[in-house]
Design an enzyme around this catalytic site. Sequence first.
Site, PDB file in Angstrom:
ATOM      1  N   SER A 221      -0.915  -5.838  -6.215  1.00  0.00           N
ATOM      2  CA  SER A 221      -0.882  -5.000  -5.013  1.00  0.00           C
ATOM      3  C   SER A 221      -1.199  -5.839  -3.770  1.00  0.00           C
ATOM      4  CB  SER A 221      -1.901  -3.866  -5.153  1.00  0.00           C
ATOM      5  OG  SER A 221      -1.888  -3.093  -3.989  1.00  0.00           O
TER       6      SER A 221
ATOM      7  N   HIS B 296       3.656  -5.956  -5.640  1.00  0.00           N
ATOM      8  CA  HIS B 296       3.690  -4.534  -5.276  1.00  0.00           C
ATOM      9  C   HIS B 296       3.358  -4.405  -3.790  1.00  0.00           C
ATOM     10  CE1 HIS B 296       3.222  -0.200  -6.265  1.00  0.00           C
ATOM     11  NE2 HIS B 296       2.302  -0.212  -5.321  1.00  0.00           N
TER      12      HIS B 296
ATOM     13  N   ASP C  15       2.624  -1.816  -0.904  1.00  0.00           N
ATOM     14  CA  ASP C  15       2.299  -0.435  -0.507  1.00  0.00           C
ATOM     15  C   ASP C  15       2.669  -0.253   0.953  1.00  0.00           C
ATOM     16  OD1 ASP C  15      -0.416  -0.694  -2.692  1.00  0.00           O
ATOM     17  OD2 ASP C  15       1.152   0.809  -2.842  1.00  0.00           O
TER      18      ASP C  15
ATOM     19  N   MET D  64       2.851   2.183   4.124  1.00  0.00           N
ATOM     20  CA  MET D  64       2.181   3.404   4.591  1.00  0.00           C
ATOM     21  C   MET D  64       2.513   3.643   6.064  1.00  0.00           C
ATOM     22  SD  MET D  64      -1.494   2.844   2.767  1.00  0.00           S
ATOM     23  CE  MET D  64      -1.583   2.388   1.033  1.00  0.00           C
TER      24      MET D  64
ATOM     25  N   HIS E 254       6.527   0.387  -2.783  1.00  0.00           N
ATOM     26  CA  HIS E 254       6.007   1.745  -2.961  1.00  0.00           C
ATOM     27  C   HIS E 254       5.964   2.422  -1.604  1.00  0.00           C
ATOM     28  CE1 HIS E 254       2.220   4.252  -4.312  1.00  0.00           C
ATOM     29  NE2 HIS E 254       3.254   5.013  -4.025  1.00  0.00           N
TER      30      HIS E 254
ATOM     31  N   MET F  45       4.975   5.052   0.614  1.00  0.00           N
ATOM     32  CA  MET F  45       4.079   6.193   0.859  1.00  0.00           C
ATOM     33  C   MET F  45       4.323   6.638   2.303  1.00  0.00           C
ATOM     34  SD  MET F  45       0.653   4.954  -1.105  1.00  0.00           S
ATOM     35  CE  MET F  45       1.116   3.227  -1.185  1.00  0.00           C
TER      36      MET F  45
ATOM     37  N   MET G 186       0.290   8.016  -9.880  1.00  0.00           N
ATOM     38  CA  MET G 186      -0.849   7.634  -9.026  1.00  0.00           C
ATOM     39  C   MET G 186      -2.133   8.025  -9.741  1.00  0.00           C
ATOM     40  SD  MET G 186       0.372   6.089  -6.490  1.00  0.00           S
ATOM     41  CE  MET G 186      -1.190   5.855  -5.642  1.00  0.00           C
TER      42      MET G 186
ATOM     43  N   ASP H  32      -0.955   3.294 -10.694  1.00  0.00           N
ATOM     44  CA  ASP H  32      -1.325   2.663  -9.430  1.00  0.00           C
ATOM     45  C   ASP H  32      -2.630   3.261  -8.922  1.00  0.00           C
ATOM     46  OD1 ASP H  32       0.496   2.225  -6.266  1.00  0.00           O
ATOM     47  OD2 ASP H  32      -1.510   1.630  -6.903  1.00  0.00           O
TER      48      ASP H  32
HETATM   49  C1  DX5 Z   1      -3.373   3.346  -3.305  1.00  0.00           C
HETATM   50  C2  DX5 Z   1      -3.059   1.881  -3.376  1.00  0.00           C
HETATM   51  C3  DX5 Z   1      -4.063   1.188  -4.281  1.00  0.00           C
HETATM   52  C4  DX5 Z   1      -3.814  -0.276  -4.311  1.00  0.00           C
HETATM   53  C5  DX5 Z   1      -5.087  -1.046  -4.592  1.00  0.00           C
HETATM   54  O1  DX5 Z   1      -2.507   3.941  -2.400  1.00  0.00           O
HETATM   55  O2  DX5 Z   1      -1.745   1.701  -3.842  1.00  0.00           O
HETATM   56  O3  DX5 Z   1      -3.996   1.732  -5.541  1.00  0.00           O
HETATM   57  O4  DX5 Z   1      -2.798  -0.542  -5.235  1.00  0.00           O
HETATM   58  O5  DX5 Z   1      -5.570  -0.886  -5.857  1.00  0.00           O
HETATM   59  P1  DX5 Z   1      -7.129  -0.690  -6.148  1.00  0.00           P
HETATM   60  O6  DX5 Z   1      -7.260   0.773  -6.374  1.00  0.00           O
HETATM   61  O7  DX5 Z   1      -7.394  -1.538  -7.373  1.00  0.00           O
HETATM   62  O8  DX5 Z   1      -7.919  -1.202  -4.950  1.00  0.00           O
HETATM   63 ZN    ZN Z   2       1.222   1.456  -4.673  1.00  0.00          ZN
END
Ligand code: DX5
Ligand code: ZN
Length: 221
Positions: free
Chosen positions: A8, A33, A35, A37, A66, A68, A137, A175
């Site tokens: 991530s 990965h 994310d 947003m 991903h 979001m 999720m 995730d």
């Molecule tokens: C949630 C994110 C987290 C990210 C970091 O929206 O997508 O899940 O991957 O992972 P953790 O939870 O290990 O900090």
């Molecule tokens: Zn993600």
Amino acid sequence: MKIKLSASIMCANFSHLARDIRILEEEGVDYLHFDIMDGHFVSNFTMGPGILASLRKITNLPFDTHLMIEKPDRYISAFIEAGSTFISIHVEACPHLDRTIQLIKKKGAKVRVALNPATPLCRLDYILEEISSVLVMTVNPGFASQRLVPSTISKIEKLKKIIEKRALNIDIAVDGNVSFINAPLMVKAGASVLVCGSSSIFHPELGIKEGMAKLRESLNL
Ligand code: DX5
Ligand code: ZN
């Protein structure tokens, strides 16, 4: 099914992204990965397609993007042109989910459909045959370092049974809070793609190498 590790990037060191990606490659991570947003679907911001396009030039690792974001249809082309291999879209953000899935496939990426913790599995009923994987999720989306929502473990188990009953070759990706404790539970429940952030690969008290090694040890990989 082989367990794939997806790092991530929102948890990487943004002042040394190329360095972190080099280490991830050396440690054999399967995917990166991203994310994405927009401050609307989730109350946070991260990055746009420009970051992916820059990183696409320095690594051959598959990009696991991903979204979001609200109305993801608007940006699917941009993230695929920037180099995404997988596009995850949230059922909660797609009123015309089948059309969005077809758009991603037409543009040449693989489809993951994401479900927030409270979203029931029945939302997948009419599209499961169309996609490559489901992204369960295991935290409420938007932020790193959150705690696992406990009910998501049985949700993974139920989804695995549905996939087996329909004889589909679909990965279950998870995730959120994929920790050294939770990861084995998630895999035992049926997960085969682990999105790993601050709970493991980017653990704040460990370097990436140590985080990867400890995660592999917890999974007997
Ligand atoms: C949630 C994110 C987290 C990210 C970091 O929206 O997508 O899940 O991957 O992972 P953790 O939870 O290990 O900090
Ligand atoms: Zn993600």
